[in-house]
Motif scaffolding. Structure first.
Motif, mmCIF file in Angstrom:
data_model
loop_
_atom_site.group_PDB
_atom_site.id
_atom_site.type_symbol
_atom_site.label_atom_id
_atom_site.label_comp_id
_atom_site.label_asym_id
_atom_site.label_seq_id
_atom_site.Cartn_x
_atom_site.Cartn_y
_atom_site.Cartn_z
ATOM 1 N N TYR A 83 -0.783 25.092 56.929
ATOM 2 C CA TYR A 83 -0.751 23.641 57.125
ATOM 3 C C TYR A 83 -0.651 22.918 55.789
ATOM 4 N N ASP A 84 -1.459 23.338 54.826
ATOM 5 C CA ASP A 84 -1.447 22.680 53.523
ATOM 6 C C ASP A 84 -0.070 22.807 52.865
ATOM 7 N N GLY A 85 0.526 23.987 52.960
ATOM 8 C CA GLY A 85 1.836 24.195 52.353
ATOM 9 C C GLY A 85 2.923 23.380 53.028
ATOM 10 N N LEU A 86 2.914 23.390 54.355
ATOM 11 C CA LEU A 86 3.915 22.626 55.090
ATOM 12 C C LEU A 86 3.697 21.120 54.934
ATOM 13 N N ARG A 87 2.444 20.722 54.849
ATOM 14 C CA ARG A 87 2.130 19.309 54.624
ATOM 15 C C ARG A 87 2.675 18.844 53.279
ATOM 16 N N LYS A 88 2.591 19.696 52.270
ATOM 17 C CA LYS A 88 3.138 19.351 50.956
ATOM 18 C C LYS A 88 4.649 19.109 51.061
ATOM 19 N N ALA A 89 5.333 20.001 51.787
ATOM 20 C CA ALA A 89 6.777 19.823 51.957
ATOM 21 C C ALA A 89 7.069 18.507 52.663
ATOM 22 N N GLU A 90 6.287 18.207 53.683
ATOM 23 C CA GLU A 90 6.465 16.952 54.408
ATOM 24 C C GLU A 90 6.264 15.750 53.484
ATOM 25 N N GLN A 91 5.223 15.801 52.674
ATOM 26 C CA GLN A 91 4.943 14.690 51.753
ATOM 27 C C GLN A 91 6.047 14.524 50.721
ATOM 28 N N ASP A 92 6.746 15.620 50.419
ATOM 29 C CA ASP A 92 7.854 15.566 49.459
ATOM 30 C C ASP A 92 9.153 15.071 50.086
ATOM 31 N N GLY A 93 9.131 14.787 51.376
ATOM 32 C CA GLY A 93 10.315 14.238 52.033
ATOM 33 C C GLY A 93 11.065 15.195 52.937
ATOM 34 N N VAL A 94 10.575 16.435 53.078
ATOM 35 C CA VAL A 94 11.211 17.392 53.985
ATOM 36 C C VAL A 94 10.991 16.933 55.428
ATOM 37 N N THR A 95 12.026 17.027 56.248
ATOM 38 C CA THR A 95 11.948 16.603 57.650
ATOM 39 C C THR A 95 12.016 17.760 58.638
ATOM 40 N N HIS A 96 12.573 18.898 58.202
ATOM 41 C CA HIS A 96 12.757 20.035 59.098
ATOM 42 C C HIS A 96 12.469 21.349 58.360
ATOM 43 N N ILE A 97 11.954 22.325 59.098
ATOM 44 C CA ILE A 97 11.787 23.679 58.582
ATOM 45 C C ILE A 97 12.761 24.582 59.321
ATOM 46 N N VAL A 98 13.514 25.362 58.568
ATOM 47 C CA VAL A 98 14.544 26.239 59.134
ATOM 48 C C VAL A 98 14.024 27.675 59.153
ATOM 49 N N TYR A 99 14.201 28.332 60.300
ATOM 50 C CA TYR A 99 13.756 29.713 60.473
ATOM 51 C C TYR A 99 14.937 30.599 60.866
ATOM 52 N N GLY A 100 14.924 31.844 60.406
ATOM 53 C CA GLY A 100 16.009 32.774 60.702
ATOM 54 C C GLY A 100 15.757 33.661 61.898
ATOM 55 N N ASP A 101 14.776 33.327 62.732
ATOM 56 C CA ASP A 101 14.480 34.139 63.914
ATOM 57 C C ASP A 101 15.645 34.096 64.895
ATOM 58 N N ILE A 102 15.802 35.210 65.621
ATOM 59 C CA ILE A 102 16.970 35.343 66.489
ATOM 60 C C ILE A 102 16.598 35.334 67.968
ATOM 61 N N ASN A 103 15.665 36.191 68.391
ATOM 62 C CA ASN A 103 15.411 36.241 69.836
ATOM 63 C C ASN A 103 13.979 36.577 70.234
ATOM 64 N N LEU A 104 13.018 36.507 69.340
ATOM 65 C CA LEU A 104 11.631 36.793 69.692
ATOM 66 C C LEU A 104 10.932 35.484 70.056
ATOM 67 N N ALA A 105 10.761 35.271 71.354
ATOM 68 C CA ALA A 105 10.248 33.990 71.840
ATOM 69 C C ALA A 105 8.828 33.728 71.359
ATOM 70 N N ASP A 106 8.002 34.776 71.267
ATOM 71 C CA ASP A 106 6.619 34.572 70.827
ATOM 72 C C ASP A 106 6.567 34.131 69.368
ATOM 73 N N VAL A 107 7.476 34.670 68.558
ATOM 74 C CA VAL A 107 7.530 34.271 67.153
ATOM 75 C C VAL A 107 7.983 32.818 67.045
ATOM 76 N N ARG A 108 8.975 32.449 67.838
ATOM 77 C CA ARG A 108 9.436 31.057 67.801
ATOM 78 C C ARG A 108 8.314 30.105 68.221
ATOM 79 N N ALA A 109 7.593 30.460 69.276
ATOM 80 C CA ALA A 109 6.503 29.595 69.735
ATOM 81 C C ALA A 109 5.433 29.454 68.660
ATOM 82 N N PHE A 110 5.164 30.547 67.944
ATOM 83 C CA PHE A 110 4.182 30.498 66.866
ATOM 84 C C PHE A 110 4.655 29.574 65.743
ATOM 85 N N ARG A 111 5.915 29.684 65.373
ATOM 86 C CA ARG A 111 6.472 28.802 64.330
ATOM 87 C C ARG A 111 6.319 27.335 64.731
#
Length: 225
Positions: A83-111
């Motif tokens: 949370y702290d790391g992603l919050r820093k990105a958000e505060q820096d102006g990032v609007t989206h996080i990109v993930y390279g996952d392909i078909n593992l639904a549980d991993v996507r839900a966790f992200r």
């Protein structure tokens, strides 16, 4: 305009996701984000050294934000660090996080759950595409990639340290997903169309990690040789 951070392992899937983002007119790639074990200074699962992740980011010409995680964190510890790391990105102006996952639904839900308390949206540019099509696209782009981690219960040891190319893919057992999407193998990308220069690295010794993962260590070439 989307300002994105790419969740980055140094391997082929996150590299292909990065490639797709860099070729979109409505996207600015702000940074890469990597999670690093704060004790051994390696990425999780891929076991790539922090120094090599930094070197790869430099070769790609992108900033690398590192989120340090304890080796055996509690769920609360892990979630707090992320949370702290992603919050820093958000505060820096990032609007989206990109993930390279392909078909593992549980991993996507966790992200996606990691972003629920933040003003950040997830992008999965490779989601539910054919892994055969994806790996052929990746190789046709000219990326140079090594298999640095395998599950020895599913992948023969001969593939550890192999260059990932069409010949290697043909030789893999039929039960292995061509992208290693089920954790059969992991990779490190050392050169390709996004790189300003190739990584001056070499494979060294093989290391056994517990009962499941084996990896070839990767280190800088000795400049004196």
């Amino acid at each position: 305009m989307k300002r994105v951070a790419v969740s980055h392992s140094g391997g082929k899937d996150s590299m292909l996701a990065l490639y797709h983002m860099l070729n979109k007119n409505d996207v600015i790639v702000d940074r890469l984000i990597a999670t690093i074990d704060e004790n051994n200074r390696r990425t999780s699962v891929h076991e790539t050294k922090e120094s090599l992740m930094s070197l790869q980011a430099d070769a790609l010409g992108l900033p690398l934000q590192k989120i340090y995680i304890p080796s055996t964190p509690s769920n609360d510890e892990y979630n707090e660090r992320m949370y702290d790391g992603l919050r820093k990105a958000e505060q820096d102006g990032v609007t989206h996080i990109v993930y390279g996952d392909i078909n593992l639904a549980d991993v996507r839900a966790f992200r996606e759950s990691q972003l629920k308390n933040l003003q950040l949206d997830a992008i999965f540019p490779l989601w539910q595409q054919s892994t055969t099509i994806l790996i052929n696209e990746f190789l046709s782009l000219g990326f140079e990639t090594w298999i640095t981690t395998i599950d020895p219960n599913r992948v023969p040891n001969d593939f550890l340290g192999a260059r990932l190319d069409h010949e290697t893919l043909q030789a893999l057992p039929d039960s292995i997903d061509p992208c290693g999407e089920n954790g059969e193998f992991h990779t490190l990308v050392v050169d390709g169309p996004l790189f300003h220069q190739s990584l001056p690295v070499q494979l060294s010794n093989t290391v056994i990690e517990g009962a499941f993962y084996t990896y070839h260590d990767v280190q800088l070439k000795d400049s004196s040789t």
